[in-house]
Design an enzyme around this catalytic site. Structure first.
Site, PDB file in Angstrom:
ATOM      1  N   ASP A 226      11.725  -0.101  -1.268  1.00 46.12           N
ATOM      2  CA  ASP A 226      11.301  -1.113  -2.244  1.00 46.12           C
ATOM      3  C   ASP A 226      11.190  -2.513  -1.644  1.00 46.12           C
ATOM      4  OD1 ASP A 226      11.175   0.838  -4.232  1.00 46.12           O
ATOM      5  OD2 ASP A 226      13.271   0.545  -4.788  1.00 46.12           O
ATOM      6  N   GLU A 227      11.046  -2.615  -0.327  1.00 44.48           N
ATOM      7  CA  GLU A 227      10.945  -3.922   0.313  1.00 44.48           C
ATOM      8  C   GLU A 227       9.590  -4.124   0.988  1.00 44.48           C
ATOM      9  OE1 GLU A 227      13.129  -6.271   0.072  1.00 44.48           O
ATOM     10  OE2 GLU A 227      14.759  -5.143  -0.859  1.00 44.48           O
TER      11      GLU A 227
END
Length: 294
Positions: A226-227
């Site tokens: 999720d980065e």
């Protein structure tokens, strides 16, 4: 006349725009839309040019003529035929709102892609997918079989000739190896406004914090969960009177919209990865037009 898109990334210096426009004119091309960005933080130049070939040259012929300019500025570049639909594999688990939204947008021509396969670790959407004449692949994923399962997934992608994977609420973490193999070619929709409220139940977390805005984020998938570089985000307002179930329903809508907009930007070659961020140019005139309304 054939329509094309030129994408360019290179070190910032003077004369780039003049060289590009001049060479396209020499090749008998007329520019219909252009966007550029010079990032002072990275000293990188980004440009997207839509043009038509008034002499009927193919993208291969245009690329041959443009190569000298590209070499002179050490460009990373590509020329794309706008008539060609990108082949996409959709991956989904048990939440079907993004999948169903994509199927509808494709059907009316609002999202000009070719969904060549749908992969799921569950069977809920097999009938829906098959009814759209799309190949459905059930690939179960466990801790024990994950390498074998991902090998099967990549085989489906290769056999279908897919250029992009979209994770339509696919609730499995992809391995670092798969992220590297498909770098810049996997888009995920995250059910929160990153970086807040990560985890399995962000809407419950948001409800308990009494937030007034909830949202969704579409981003490229990297090994850092999720980065990855963010492509698109949006929010919807909520009030103290709404329940956590309301949050989920409102969240579904914004997820589907953000996901579709991110895919639209990618397939029209409007997204450029710039380190940990992205440069996203606006759509060309007519870029959102649908073939039919319903």
């Amino acid at each position: 006349m054939s329509s094309h898109v030129l994408t360019v990334t290179c070190k910032s210096t003077r004369g780039i725009v003049a060289a590009i426009s001049g060479k396209l004119a020499d090749l008998g091309c007329n520019i219909t839309d252009s966007a550029q960005f010079d990032d002072p933080a990275t000293a990188q130049f980004f440009m997207r040019v839509s043009f038509v070939s008034e002499t009927g040259l193919t993208d291969v012929q245009i690329a041959e003529g443009f190569a000298a300019v590209a070499d002179a500025f050490d460009m990373q570049w590509a020329i794309h035929d706008e008539a060609k639909k990108m082949k996409v594999v959709v991956m989904v688990s048990r939440f079907g709102h993004c999948l169903n939204d994509l199927l509808y947008r494709v059907r009316i021509g609002a999202l000009p892609i070719e969904i060549v396969a749908v992969i799921s670790n569950h069977m809920e959407y097999q009938k829906v997918v098959v009814n759209h004449d799309i190949a459905f692949h059930h690939i179960k994923v466990t801790k024990e079989n994950k390498p074998e399962a991902e090998a099967k997934i990549l085989q489906v992608v290769e056999d279908a000739g897919a250029e992009l994977i979209v994770l339509a609420r696919y609730m499995q973490i992809l391995s670092d190896d798969m992220c590297r193999v498909m770098s810049g070619r996997i888009i995920n929709i995250h059910h929160s406004f990153l970086p807040s409220f990560k985890g399995a139940n962000p809407y419950k977390q948001a409800f308990e914090r009494g937030v007034k805005l909830i949202g969704a984020t579409a981003h490229y998938v990297t090994a850092d969960l999720d980065e990855g570089p963010i492509i698109e985000q949006d929010t919807v307002r909520v009030t103290h009177a709404q329940s956590s179930e309301d949050y989920v329903s409102l969240g579904r809508d914004v997820e589907a919209q953000v996901f579709a907009r991110a895919i639209h930007a990618h397939i029209h070659h409007r997204v450029f990865i710039n380190g940990n961020k992205t440069v996203v140019f606006p759509a060309s005139p007519g870029g959102y037009a649908s073939e039919r309304m319903g």
